[in-house]
Motif scaffolding. Structure first.
Motif, PDB file in Angstrom:
ATOM      1  N   ARG A  21      36.795 -19.159 -39.516  1.00 21.03           N
ATOM      2  CA  ARG A  21      38.023 -19.494 -40.240  1.00 21.03           C
ATOM      3  C   ARG A  21      39.262 -19.415 -39.365  1.00 21.03           C
ATOM      4  O   ARG A  21      40.367 -19.736 -39.812  1.00 21.03           O
ATOM      5  N   GLY A  22      39.102 -18.953 -38.134  1.00 22.85           N
ATOM      6  CA  GLY A  22      40.238 -18.822 -37.237  1.00 22.85           C
ATOM      7  C   GLY A  22      41.164 -17.682 -37.598  1.00 22.85           C
ATOM      8  O   GLY A  22      42.362 -17.715 -37.284  1.00 22.85           O
ATOM      9  N   TRP A  23      40.626 -16.660 -38.268  1.00 24.77           N
ATOM     10  CA  TRP A  23      41.443 -15.527 -38.697  1.00 24.77           C
ATOM     11  C   TRP A  23      41.421 -14.410 -37.663  1.00 24.77           C
ATOM     12  O   TRP A  23      40.376 -14.145 -37.035  1.00 24.77           O
ATOM     13  N   LEU A  24      42.537 -13.720 -37.515  1.00 25.35           N
ATOM     14  CA  LEU A  24      42.591 -12.493 -36.730  1.00 25.35           C
ATOM     15  C   LEU A  24      42.144 -11.320 -37.600  1.00 25.35           C
ATOM     16  O   LEU A  24      42.148 -11.403 -38.835  1.00 25.35           O
ATOM     17  N   GLN A  25      41.780 -10.227 -36.956  1.00 16.91           N
ATOM     18  CA  GLN A  25      41.360  -9.051 -37.714  1.00 16.91           C
ATOM     19  C   GLN A  25      42.448  -8.577 -38.664  1.00 16.91           C
ATOM     20  O   GLN A  25      42.164  -8.139 -39.784  1.00 16.91           O
ATOM     21  N   ASP A  26      43.705  -8.649 -38.231  1.00 16.81           N
ATOM     22  CA  ASP A  26      44.806  -8.202 -39.096  1.00 16.81           C
ATOM     23  C   ASP A  26      44.814  -8.978 -40.413  1.00 16.81           C
ATOM     24  O   ASP A  26      45.045  -8.397 -41.493  1.00 16.81           O
ATOM     25  N   HIS A  27      44.567 -10.286 -40.315  1.00 19.07           N
ATOM     26  CA  HIS A  27      44.613 -11.133 -41.510  1.00 19.07           C
ATOM     27  C   HIS A  27      43.490 -10.773 -42.480  1.00 19.07           C
ATOM     28  O   HIS A  27      43.728 -10.608 -43.685  1.00 19.07           O
ATOM     29  N   LEU A  28      42.260 -10.644 -41.964  1.00 21.23           N
ATOM     30  CA  LEU A  28      41.128 -10.307 -42.826  1.00 21.23           C
ATOM     31  C   LEU A  28      41.285  -8.905 -43.403  1.00 21.23           C
ATOM     32  O   LEU A  28      40.985  -8.668 -44.586  1.00 21.23           O
ATOM     33  N   ALA A  29      41.762  -7.969 -42.590  1.00 24.15           N
ATOM     34  CA  ALA A  29      41.959  -6.603 -43.072  1.00 24.15           C
ATOM     35  C   ALA A  29      42.947  -6.577 -44.236  1.00 24.15           C
ATOM     36  O   ALA A  29      42.724  -5.908 -45.252  1.00 24.15           O
ATOM     37  N   ALA A  30      44.034  -7.334 -44.114  1.00 23.72           N
ATOM     38  CA  ALA A  30      45.043  -7.363 -45.172  1.00 23.72           C
ATOM     39  C   ALA A  30      44.483  -8.004 -46.443  1.00 23.72           C
ATOM     40  O   ALA A  30      44.722  -7.519 -47.557  1.00 23.72           O
ATOM     41  N   ARG A  31      43.713  -9.076 -46.302  1.00 25.66           N
ATOM     42  CA  ARG A  31      43.170  -9.770 -47.469  1.00 25.66           C
ATOM     43  C   ARG A  31      42.124  -8.928 -48.199  1.00 25.66           C
ATOM     44  O   ARG A  31      41.972  -9.038 -49.416  1.00 25.66           O
ATOM     45  N   SER A  32      41.411  -8.081 -47.447  1.00 25.63           N
ATOM     46  CA  SER A  32      40.329  -7.303 -48.053  1.00 25.63           C
ATOM     47  C   SER A  32      40.752  -5.899 -48.459  1.00 25.63           C
ATOM     48  O   SER A  32      39.977  -5.182 -49.102  1.00 25.63           O
ATOM     49  N   GLY A  33      41.960  -5.484 -48.073  1.00 29.54           N
ATOM     50  CA  GLY A  33      42.404  -4.132 -48.381  1.00 29.54           C
ATOM     51  C   GLY A  33      41.743  -3.082 -47.515  1.00 29.54           C
ATOM     52  O   GLY A  33      41.686  -1.902 -47.879  1.00 29.54           O
ATOM     53  N   MET A  34      41.237  -3.493 -46.358  1.00 31.51           N
ATOM     54  CA  MET A  34      40.554  -2.594 -45.431  1.00 31.51           C
ATOM     55  C   MET A  34      41.420  -2.388 -44.199  1.00 31.51           C
ATOM     56  O   MET A  34      42.181  -3.280 -43.802  1.00 31.51           O
ATOM     57  N   SER A  35      41.327  -1.223 -43.583  1.00 31.16           N
ATOM     58  CA  SER A  35      42.097  -0.991 -42.367  1.00 31.16           C
ATOM     59  C   SER A  35      41.525  -1.828 -41.230  1.00 31.16           C
ATOM     60  O   SER A  35      40.319  -2.110 -41.169  1.00 31.16           O
ATOM     61  N   LYS A  36      42.388  -2.219 -40.310  1.00 34.32           N
ATOM     62  CA  LYS A  36      41.942  -2.984 -39.142  1.00 34.32           C
ATOM     63  C   LYS A  36      40.966  -2.162 -38.306  1.00 34.32           C
ATOM     64  O   LYS A  36      40.009  -2.699 -37.731  1.00 34.32           O
ATOM     65  N   SER A  37      41.198  -0.857 -38.250  1.00 34.47           N
ATOM     66  CA  SER A  37      40.316   0.024 -37.491  1.00 34.47           C
ATOM     67  C   SER A  37      38.899   0.004 -38.052  1.00 34.47           C
ATOM     68  O   SER A  37      37.920  -0.126 -37.316  1.00 34.47           O
ATOM     69  N   MET A  38      38.783   0.116 -39.381  1.00 32.87           N
ATOM     70  CA  MET A  38      37.469   0.104 -40.004  1.00 32.87           C
ATOM     71  C   MET A  38      36.794  -1.254 -39.819  1.00 32.87           C
ATOM     72  O   MET A  38      35.595  -1.331 -39.533  1.00 32.87           O
ATOM     73  N   LEU A  39      37.558  -2.315 -39.989  1.00 36.07           N
ATOM     74  CA  LEU A  39      37.004  -3.655 -39.801  1.00 36.07           C
ATOM     75  C   LEU A  39      36.464  -3.823 -38.383  1.00 36.07           C
ATOM     76  O   LEU A  39      35.367  -4.366 -38.178  1.00 36.07           O
ATOM     77  N   GLY A  40      37.207  -3.339 -37.419  1.00 35.24           N
ATOM     78  CA  GLY A  40      36.750  -3.439 -36.029  1.00 35.24           C
ATOM     79  C   GLY A  40      35.458  -2.688 -35.799  1.00 35.24           C
ATOM     80  O   GLY A  40      34.558  -3.167 -35.085  1.00 35.24           O
ATOM     81  N   LYS A  41      35.350  -1.501 -36.383  1.00 29.05           N
ATOM     82  CA  LYS A  41      34.125  -0.709 -36.221  1.00 29.05           C
ATOM     83  C   LYS A  41      32.920  -1.416 -36.842  1.00 29.05           C
ATOM     84  O   LYS A  41      31.810  -1.378 -36.297  1.00 29.05           O
ATOM     85  N   ILE A  42      33.131  -2.050 -37.994  1.00 26.26           N
ATOM     86  CA  ILE A  42      32.044  -2.793 -38.636  1.00 26.26           C
ATOM     87  C   ILE A  42      31.612  -3.955 -37.757  1.00 26.26           C
ATOM     88  O   ILE A  42      30.418  -4.176 -37.520  1.00 26.26           O
ATOM     89  N   GLU A  43      32.564  -4.706 -37.249  1.00 27.17           N
ATOM     90  CA  GLU A  43      32.229  -5.866 -36.432  1.00 27.17           C
ATOM     91  C   GLU A  43      31.545  -5.462 -35.124  1.00 27.17           C
ATOM     92  O   GLU A  43      30.654  -6.177 -34.643  1.00 27.17           O
ATOM     93  N   ARG A  44      31.934  -4.324 -34.563  1.00 30.75           N
ATOM     94  CA  ARG A  44      31.334  -3.879 -33.288  1.00 30.75           C
ATOM     95  C   ARG A  44      30.015  -3.154 -33.473  1.00 30.75           C
ATOM     96  O   ARG A  44      29.346  -2.812 -32.504  1.00 30.75           O
ATOM     97  N   GLY A  45      29.643  -2.870 -34.721  1.00 29.53           N
ATOM     98  CA  GLY A  45      28.406  -2.148 -34.960  1.00 29.53           C
ATOM     99  C   GLY A  45      28.543  -0.651 -34.807  1.00 29.53           C
ATOM    100  O   GLY A  45      27.560   0.040 -34.556  1.00 29.53           O
ATOM    101  N   GLU A  46      29.756  -0.134 -34.993  1.00 26.53           N
ATOM    102  CA  GLU A  46      29.973   1.307 -34.909  1.00 26.53           C
ATOM    103  C   GLU A  46      29.928   1.969 -36.284  1.00 26.53           C
ATOM    104  O   GLU A  46      29.762   3.191 -36.380  1.00 26.53           O
ATOM    105  N   ARG A  47      30.107   1.186 -37.334  1.00 29.22           N
ATOM    106  CA  ARG A  47      30.013   1.683 -38.706  1.00 29.22           C
ATOM    107  C   ARG A  47      29.227   0.672 -39.531  1.00 29.22           C
ATOM    108  O   ARG A  47      29.421  -0.533 -39.386  1.00 29.22           O
TER     109      ARG A  47
END
Length: 390
Positions: A21-47
Motif C-alpha cells: 500500500r506504500g504506507w510507512l510504519q507511522d501511518h499503519l500504527a496510527a490507523r490501527s491504534g498500535m505503537s510504532k515500536s510494537m508494529l516494528g517488533k511484529i514485522e521484525r519477528g521480535e514479538r
C-alpha cells in the motif's frame, strides 16, 4: 502469500501488506491504534502477532482477519475433493436416488468424528463429500429431526476443516447449510450451529459481532432446553463467548462467560462428545487457558495449562495440540524461549497436520527462530517443521 516467505507467519504478512500500500510504519500504527515500536517488533519477528492485534491491523488495512493471516494452500490431490464437496453443498435440497444403508452411515459418521478428534485434516477432507451426500439423502428420505441433526453435525465438520485452513468462503457457506439443517432438527443442534456461526465472526476478526451471535443463542437455549441438554448447549456457547471476549480484551465479558461455562461443566460432570465436539470440565479448562493468554494473564494461563497436562488429559488431539500452543504463547511472553520451543514441539507431536496450518504455531515459530541467535538443535527442528529458512 505467507507460504512463499522465508519467514512464514501472520506477522510477516503485515509488512508485505503495508509495503504493497506504500504506507510507512507511522501511518499503519496510527490507523490501527498500535505503537510504532510494537508494529516494528511484529514485522521484525521480535514479538508475535496476537489475534487481537491482528484484528486491529486488518481493520486498518480494510480486510478481514483471515485475509491478514493468510489462507493455507490446498494440498496436492485435494482440489478435486473440495470441488466435489462444494457441489454436494450446493445440492443441499436436491437429494439423489441412491439407496442409503443406515448402519454404514453411522459407521461413516463415527469415523469422521474420530478423524476430527485426531486433527487428521487430510482424512476428514477425503471422507466429507461422500458422507455429506449420503447423510443429506438419508435425512430427505426420512424427514426425521435426528437425521437432520446428523446433517448439521457433518456441516460442523466442514466448518471445522475450512476454519483450520482459513478457507472462509467455504466456512461461511458451511454454517449457512448447518443452520438450515439445524432448523429441521432440535434446539441443541441449533445451539451448536450458532456456536459455529459465531466462529466465522471470530475467524474474520469481528469479535463483537460474534459475541452478539452467542448472546442471542444463549437466550434461545435458556428458553427452549432443560436438564443436561441445556447445560451442554449453554456450555458450548459460553466456550465460544470466552474466546471472543478474550480476543476483544474484554475482561469483564470474558469472566462472565468463564463463570457460566464452569457452572455448565459442573452439571455435565465429565467431558462428552456433543455433535462432534467436546464439552465438560476438561475442555472448559483448555479454553480458560487460551482466554487467559489472550488477556495477557500469562502466569495464570501457564500454571493452569501445565497443571492440566500433568493430570493426564483425556481430550482428543484436536484440543491438546492448541493447548500446547497456548502454553507456548505464555512461556514466550514470560521469557522462557526454550520452554516455548519445547511446547511447540509437543503441539507438533500431538497434531502435526493442524500445527502445519495453524496461525499460532506459524507465528510463534517465526518469532522463536528470529529471537534465537545461537545454534540450537530444537530451534532448527522447529524451523524445519514451520518451513523457515535459517
Amino acid at each position: 502469500m505467507s507460504a512463499e516467505s522465508t519467514t512464514p507467519g501472520p506477522g510477516a504478512n503485515v509488512k508485505v501488506l503495508r509495503v504493497q500500500r506504500g504506507w510507512l510504519q507511522d501511518h499503519l500504527a496510527a490507523r490501527s491504534g498500535m505503537s510504532k515500536s510494537m508494529l516494528g517488533k511484529i514485522e521484525r519477528g521480535e514479538r508475535p502477532l496476537t489475534q487481537g492485534m491482528g484484528a486491529a491491523l486488518s481493520n486498518a488495512f480494510g480486510i478481514t482477519l483471515d485475509e491478514l493471516l493468510g489462507q493455507s494452500p490446498v494440498a496436492p490431490g485435494e482440489e478435486d475433493r473440495l470441488k466435489e464437496l462444494r457441489s454436494v453443498m450446493r445440492r443441499f435440497d436436491l437429494p439423489t436416488d441412491e439407496p442409503v444403508r443406515a448402519e454404514l452411515l453411522e459407521q461413516g459418521l463415527t469415523e469422521l468424528f474420530r478423524l476430527r478428534g485426531d486433527a487428521d485434516l487430510a482424512g476428514v477432507t477425503q471422507r466429507l463429500p461422500g458422507l455429506l451426500r449420503r447423510v443429506q439423502d438419508h435425512a430427505h428420505a426420512t424427514g426425521l429431526p435426528e437425521h437432520w441433526a446428523r446433517v448439521a453435525d457433518v456441516y460442523s465438520a466442514v466448518y471445522w476443516l475450512a476454519a483450520r485452513h482459513r478457507w472462509m468462503t467455504l466456512a461461511e457457506l458451511a454454517v449457512v447449510k448447518q443452520r438450515q439443517a439445524a432448523e429441521r432438527a432440535d434446539a441443541l443442534t441449533r445451539a451448536v450451529a450458532a456456536r459455529d456461526e459465531a466462529g466465522t465472526f471470530l475467524n474474520g476478526g469481528d469479535f463483537a459481532g460474534g459475541l452478539a451471535v452467542v448472546d442471542h443463542a444463549v437466550v434461545e437455549v435458556e428458553s427452549t432446553l432443560s436438564g443436561r441438554a441445556r447445560s451442554l448447549g449453554l456450555g458450548l456457547l459460553h466456550l465460544r463467548g470466552m474466546t471472543l471476549a478474550g480476543r476483544l480484551a474484554d475482561r469483564k465479558t470474558a469472566q462472565r462467560h468463564i463463570v457460566a461455562a464452569l457452572k455448565a461443566a459442573e452439571v455435565v460432570d465429565t467431558d462428552v462428545n456433543v455433535n462432534g465436539m467436546h464439552f465438560g470440565p476438561e475442555n472448559t479448562a483448555t479454553h480458560v487457558v487460551a482466554t487467559n493468554a489472550d488477556l495477557n494473564r500469562h502466569a495464570d494461563a501457564l500454571e493452569a495449562g501445565e497443571r492440566y497436562l500433568r493430570e493426564g488429559p483425556t481430550l482428543p488431539a484436536t484440543r491438546i495440540g492448541p493447548l500446547h500452543m497456548n502454553v507456548a504463547r505464555s512461556k514466550l511472553a514470560l521469557g522462557d524461549r526454550d520452554g516455548a520451543v519445547d511446547s511447540l514441539a509437543d503441539a507438533w507431536k500431538a497434531t502435526p497436520q493442524m500445527a502445519k496450518v495453524h496461525p499460532t504455531f506459524q507465528e510463534l515459530s517465526r518469532v522463536l527462530v528470529s529471537l534465537h541467535k545461537r545454534s540450537n538443535p530444537k530451534v532448527s527442528a522447529l524451523a524445519k517443521r514451520a518451513g523457515i529458512a535459517l
